[in-house]
Design an enzyme around this catalytic site. Structure first.
Site, short mmCIF file in Angstrom:
data_model
loop_
_atom_site.label_atom_id
_atom_site.label_comp_id
_atom_site.label_asym_id
_atom_site.label_seq_id
_atom_site.Cartn_x
_atom_site.Cartn_y
_atom_site.Cartn_z
N HIS A 22 3.81 9.61 7.98
CA HIS A 22 5.21 9.23 7.91
C HIS A 22 6.06 10.42 7.49
O HIS A 22 5.53 11.46 7.07
CB HIS A 22 5.41 8.06 6.94
CG HIS A 22 4.85 8.30 5.57
ND1 HIS A 22 3.50 8.22 5.28
CD2 HIS A 22 5.45 8.64 4.40
CE1 HIS A 22 3.30 8.48 4.00
NE2 HIS A 22 4.47 8.75 3.45
N HIS A 32 3.42 13.62 6.68
CA HIS A 32 2.26 13.64 5.79
C HIS A 32 1.67 12.23 5.70
O HIS A 32 2.26 11.26 6.17
CB HIS A 32 2.66 14.12 4.39
CG HIS A 32 3.61 13.19 3.69
ND1 HIS A 32 4.94 13.07 4.04
CD2 HIS A 32 3.42 12.30 2.66
CE1 HIS A 32 5.53 12.18 3.26
NE2 HIS A 32 4.63 11.68 2.42
N ASP A 62 -0.06 9.68 2.52
CA ASP A 62 -0.16 9.59 1.07
C ASP A 62 -1.64 9.62 0.68
O ASP A 62 -2.45 8.88 1.26
CB ASP A 62 0.49 8.30 0.56
CG ASP A 62 1.99 8.29 0.79
OD1 ASP A 62 2.57 9.39 0.91
OD2 ASP A 62 2.57 7.19 0.86
N ARG A 80 20.67 8.75 0.66
CA ARG A 80 19.53 7.84 0.72
C ARG A 80 18.69 8.01 -0.53
O ARG A 80 18.36 9.14 -0.93
CB ARG A 80 18.68 8.09 1.96
CG ARG A 80 17.49 7.16 2.08
CD ARG A 80 16.76 7.31 3.41
NE ARG A 80 15.66 6.36 3.51
CZ ARG A 80 14.41 6.61 3.11
NH1 ARG A 80 14.11 7.81 2.61
NH2 ARG A 80 13.47 5.70 3.20
#
Length: 345
Positions: free
Chosen positions: A259, A202, A204, A269
């Site tokens: 990204h 996607h 941002d 993570r």
């Protein structure tokens, strides 16, 4: 310069670790810093920031508080949800059926709204929770504004606060997102499932994103040649994403980077993501200084609220800016031409 256009949301599995991630040292000479920021935003829409001025204990407290929440039993975490869109969510991303191997908290950055949310998120210590979150937001918002003003200066704009004033506004729609990617139980499982998607491809939608993560790999950006570039983790640094709104305001000169996050590590993570956004009623349009005879206006004007509404009607990987291109946008004309050729053939 790489043209500021987003590729289609088709799945990609190729990965090229050889692309260097630009590193911006904010203690370097100002002319060098702003030139590197401009070049990084034009070519990748992404860079790392070192010597950023944020005290290391601020993100350290943020990480500890975040992990404390994600370590709670599922029944307690669900009290902070469901994400609509704010709150606690797990697996489901957005409103169009997208999923990933992630659990998350999506929070407002307004201090009073954060305090109200904290009561549902941390029933024992809501004040401490909101205090840590607000401290972090203040620090990364200041960093985002500094970067945006350096970018504006590097672009030669008369008003170097033209971008930063939108996220400084009291009505700013900025958000804070905490993503927790659960690991597999062993290195062997991790190897077998190395393509497990934590958060899908996607861009941002906001103006700018300030990203911080722990020392676990998984974040990738789409490089200029259409292959995924792994971003080595650096827990002492921040990473910066250009968002859709900034691409529009610069008339396509900077790139809203595509990204994704992989959840294939055998270690958990955690990413802490600040989305710098304008107020809902703010108009987003290419700046007049960015429009020339050679670079005509590429995007229609719209309010941030209208863009958000459009965003919620689309899947995660969709190129939202397609809906807001003008007829003079060369990428739109190229797409229409290639489509017509395919129909003829």
């Amino acid at each position: 310069m790489v043209a500021a256009s987003n590729t289609s949301p088709n799945p990609r599995t190729d990965c090229v670790p050889s692309v260097a991630i630009p590193v911006v040292d904010l203690l370097e000479e100002r002319t060098l810093v702003k030139d590197l920021i401009v070049r990084s935003c034009e070519e990748l829409g992404f860079f790392k920031v070192i010597n950023h001025g944020v005290p290391l204990d601020v993100p350290a407290r943020m990480e500890a508080t975040s992990m404390e929440f994600f370590s709670l039993p599922s029944s307690e975490k669900k009290l902070a949800g469901p994400a609509n869109p704010l709150g606690y969510g797990s697996k489901s991303i957005g409103l169009r059926g997208d999923t990933g191997d992630v659990e998350y908290l999506l929070l407002p950055t307004n201090a009073s709204c954060m305090a109200k949310r904290a009561c549902a998120i941390s029933t024992n210590y809501p004040h401490e929770f909101s205090s840590v979150m607000n401290e972090y937001v203040d620090a990364v918002k200041s960093l985002a504004c500094e970067i945006l003003e350096l970018l504006a200066e590097g672009l030669g704009l008369n008003n170097t606060e033209v971008f930063s004033k939108l996220i400084r506004d009291r009505e700013s729609d900025s958000l804070l997102r905490l993503n927790h990617y659960l690991p597999y139980n062993s290195k062997e499982d991790n190897y077998k499932n190395s393509s497990r998607i934590g958060f899908g491809e996607h861009t941002d939608p906001q103006i700018i994103t300030i990203l911080k993560s722990n020392d676990v790999e998984g974040f990738q950006i789409l490089g200029p040649f259409g292959a995924w570039v792994p971003v080595p983790p650096d827990p002492d640094s921040f990473f910066v994403n250009v968002g859709d709104a900034l691409q529009v305001m610069t008339n396509g000169r900077v790139l809203s980077v595509r990204h994704r996050a992989m959840a294939s590590s055998y270690m958990p993570r955690l990413s802490m993501v600040y989305f710098g956004a304008p107020p809902l009623g703010a108009w987003i349009s290419p700046l007049s200084e960015m429009i020339t005879s050679k670079e005509p206006k590429r995007y229609k004007s719209f309010t941030w609220g209208d863009y958000k509404k459009a965003m919620y009607t689309l899947s995660l990987g969709h190129n939202r800016l397609d809906r807001f291109q003008t007829d003079s946008d060369p990428t739109k004309r190229m797409f229409e031409y290639s489509t017509s050729i395919e129909k003829v053939n």
